[in-house]
Design an enzyme around this catalytic site. Structure first.
Site, short mmCIF file in Angstrom:
data_model
loop_
_atom_site.label_atom_id
_atom_site.label_comp_id
_atom_site.label_asym_id
_atom_site.label_seq_id
_atom_site.Cartn_x
_atom_site.Cartn_y
_atom_site.Cartn_z
N ASP A 38 18.71 10.69 24.37
CA ASP A 38 18.66 10.57 25.63
C ASP A 38 19.30 10.53 26.28
OD1 ASP A 38 16.01 11.07 25.78
OD2 ASP A 38 15.26 8.70 25.58
N ASP A 53 13.17 2.64 23.13
CA ASP A 53 12.43 3.39 23.22
C ASP A 53 13.39 4.76 23.02
OD1 ASP A 53 12.72 2.23 25.98
OD2 ASP A 53 12.80 4.43 26.53
#
Length: 613
Positions: free
Chosen positions: A375, A365
């Site tokens: 991220d 993810d």
């Protein structure tokens, strides 16, 4: 979700190191070629979607550039994601499974009390055609905390799943990130704006959907620092405080404390990840069509060149060593797409290895479909060279995501991505195998090229580079400073042995007689290689300094900026932003930002952080 390595490819992976093995040589574990691959026109055959704005180092805008630009109310919005993909019929933020939908419409809900603007990036404002003077507006903290809506925006949170530390975790999604919408700039580029830390969404699970100033500063600065290094990355437009405290248990040890809340506005051409496709593939037959719908959307808007291919027998390739299976990338746009995703990912990971960057949480993810660094949690740049380094306390003791393992984890994640595409019958097993093979070859091509340029060599020399990395690991040599200093060595085979290590004196610290002999031997071989190239020293030094940064965003530098920002002083954030925009330049007067970490830099919370950070 079934984890699959196709048998014909698995046989080629028998020497992949387990997460506990350490690579003290160039990471070639997943590429043991039994025979040369056919001469494939790589990304030249399938040109990458326009990502130059994401990859090129930032430049300080001129006075003319700063004077031009739009107001926020004049931005050109185009909400393709919401317009063309299935959405959640519910609009509440109750944590739940969201089925048969790619997103949920939600609005920022974070509470604010006199929010403040911490910093912004003129470079990113320019990408959006924004006038940087817009950040002088008094309502900016309200706009970028979500307290006031942006005119023309349309807010939502994306649904995705993922493998976390090698285990399928099911639905994850944007638990604290809320997209403001998509902007089309004057160059026809699509940019998505997203607030991280703006409140709960249906994907927040048991979390509060908020972020703290500490982690927001780290993401803001590292997004822009990676861009300065030339590494593909999501960007950061600005960062604001919320004026409210947020409780965080930094080490998961039952000792939470209040920290200042903050929100970072990050920007990318898309925030789609591998898990965006995995979640629908994992939910059985009724959701498999969404994988196709999402793949079609992605290709249409981010890989449009793949829809214009014409069938060509010249782009047919034999797969594996047995069976004679053939893949024709022009006959299946999804296969061509999976190959391009794999090659972009391979190039990205090679870039990380080149500058010593460790992501820390390479779950599926956290893998961008565009091959961007995405991220920023417990990331870290190598200080003392240690292939087993991980900046993530959650990654201990297995160190699955340590520096040396990143190339192999990238391949593992590509395998999960291709599994999702196979489940939806978009690609065949042979096409999945070929995609993974192309990842391995692309990584090695890029890695060898990067390391060759870092050493200023005329050609790749595996033995010389392997010996160097082993020496660096033994003596815990600073990764960044060593390669920068290496450019000072002269290609002169007549230099007395006693003087060979003088150019490296500042980076070879506290080494004894035996280690000096090892380094002297290596430098002698290195000089012979340089001398054989015939390249003048000054030309080689310029090339080496263009790929070996002087400045990297070391964790202790981040922490220094955080410490002062938490007291309301944002000057160090601005200084670091400016330095990291041009990491390959000498920048007289800024030498302190290239220093080795002080002793306090190795305390927990500085050199290592948890996933929640």
């Amino acid at each position: 979700m079934v984890t699959l390595f196709a048998p014909s490819f698995a046989a080629r992976l028998t020497r992949i190191p387990s997460p506990r093995r350490r690579l003290l040589s160039p990471p070639t574990s997943f590429l043991r070629r039994r025979s040369p691959l056919p001469p494939v026109p790589r990304l030249a055959a399938f040109p990458a979607a326009k990502l130059s704005s994401s990859v090129a180092p930032m430049e300080s805008p001129s006075a003319e550039d700063r004077a031009a630009g739009l107001k926020f109310e004049e931005l050109n919005w185009d909400h393709s994601f919401v317009r063309e993909l299935p959405g959640d019929p519910r609009t509440d933020i109750i944590s739940r499974e969201v089925r048969r939908a790619c997103y949920s419409k939600v609005s920022p809900s974070v509470e604010v009390d006199k929010p403040e603007l911490v910093a912004w990036s003129d470079s990113v404002a320019k990408l959006l055609d924004l006038d940087p003077k817009e950040f002088e507006r008094p309502d900016i903290p309200l706009l970028f905390s979500g307290a006031l809506p942006l005119v023309g925006g349309l807010t939502y949170a994306q649904c995705y799943g993922g493998h976390q530390f090698g285990t399928w975790a099911g639905q994850l999604g944007d638990g604290r990130a809320i997209t403001l919408g998509e902007i089309m700039n004057s160059r026809g580029e699509r940019w998505e704006l997203q607030l991280k830390g703006a409140g709960k969404t249906p994907y927040s699970r048991f979390a509060d959907g908020l972020a703290v100033l500490r982690s927001s500063i780290r993401e803001f600065l590292c997004s822009e620092a990676m861009n300065g290094l030339g590494i593909p990355t999501t960007r950061a437009l600005c960062i604001v405080t919320t004026g409210k405290n947020v409780s965080r248990d930094m080490f998961y040890d039952g000792n939470p404390k209040d920290e200042p809340g903050a929100i970072v506005c990050r920007v990318a051409q898309s925030f789609l990840r591998f898990g965006s496709y995995q979640i629908h593939a994992s939910r059985g037959k009724e959701d498999l069509e969404i994988v196709r719908i999402l793949a079609d959307y992605t290709i249409r808007y981010h890989f449009p060149h793949l829809e214009k291919m014409e069938k060509s027998e010249s782009l047919s390739f034999e797969v594996g060593q047995e069976g004679g299976s053939v893949v024709d990338l022009t006959s299946n746009k999804y296969a061509a797409w999976s190959v391009e995703v794999a090659e972009r990912t391979a190039s990205l990971v090679a870039g990380w290895q080149g500058v010593g960057f460790t992501h820390g949480v390479l779950n599926t993810d956290n893998m961008s479909i565009l091959g961007l660094t995405i991220d920023y949690g417990p990331f870290g740049f190598l200080d003392a060279f240690d292939p087993s380094y991980t900046p993530n306390t959650t990654d201990l003791p297995g160190r699955r995501y340590c520096f040396a393992n990143q190339p192999d984890i990238g391949l593992w994640n590509i395998a999960q991505f291709t599994t999702a595409l196979m489940a939806a019958n978009l690609i065949s097993k042979d096409e999945a195998n070929y995609t993974m093979e192309r990842y391995g070859n692309k990584f090695m091509d890029e890695y060898q090229s990067i390391m060759t340029r870092k050493l200023g060599l005329p050609k790749y020399n595996k033995q010389l580079i392997s010996k160097l990395l082993n020496n660096m690991a033994v003596d815990k040599v600073d990764y960044t400073n060593f390669f920068r200093a290496l450019s000072n060595i002269k290609a002169d085979t007549t230099i007395p042995e006693s003087e060979l290590l003088v150019p490296l004196k500042s980076v070879l610290l506290d080494i004894g007689k035996e280690r000096k002999e090892a380094w002297t031997s290596w430098v002698q071989t290195y000089i012979q290689e340089l001398a054989s190239s015939g390249v003048p020293d000054d030309e080689r030094k310029a090339v080496m300094n263009s790929v070996n940064p002087k400045y990297i965003l070391r964790n202790y530098l981040c922490q220094s900026a955080i410490d002062t920002a938490e007291q309301g002083d944002y000057a160090e954030v601005w200084r670091l932003l400016k330095v990291m925009q041009n990491p390959y330049e000498e920048q007289p007067g800024m030498e302190k930002y290239a220093r080795l970490p002080p002793a306090w830099a190795y305390r927990p919370g500085v050199c290592m952080l948890s996933c929640s950070s």
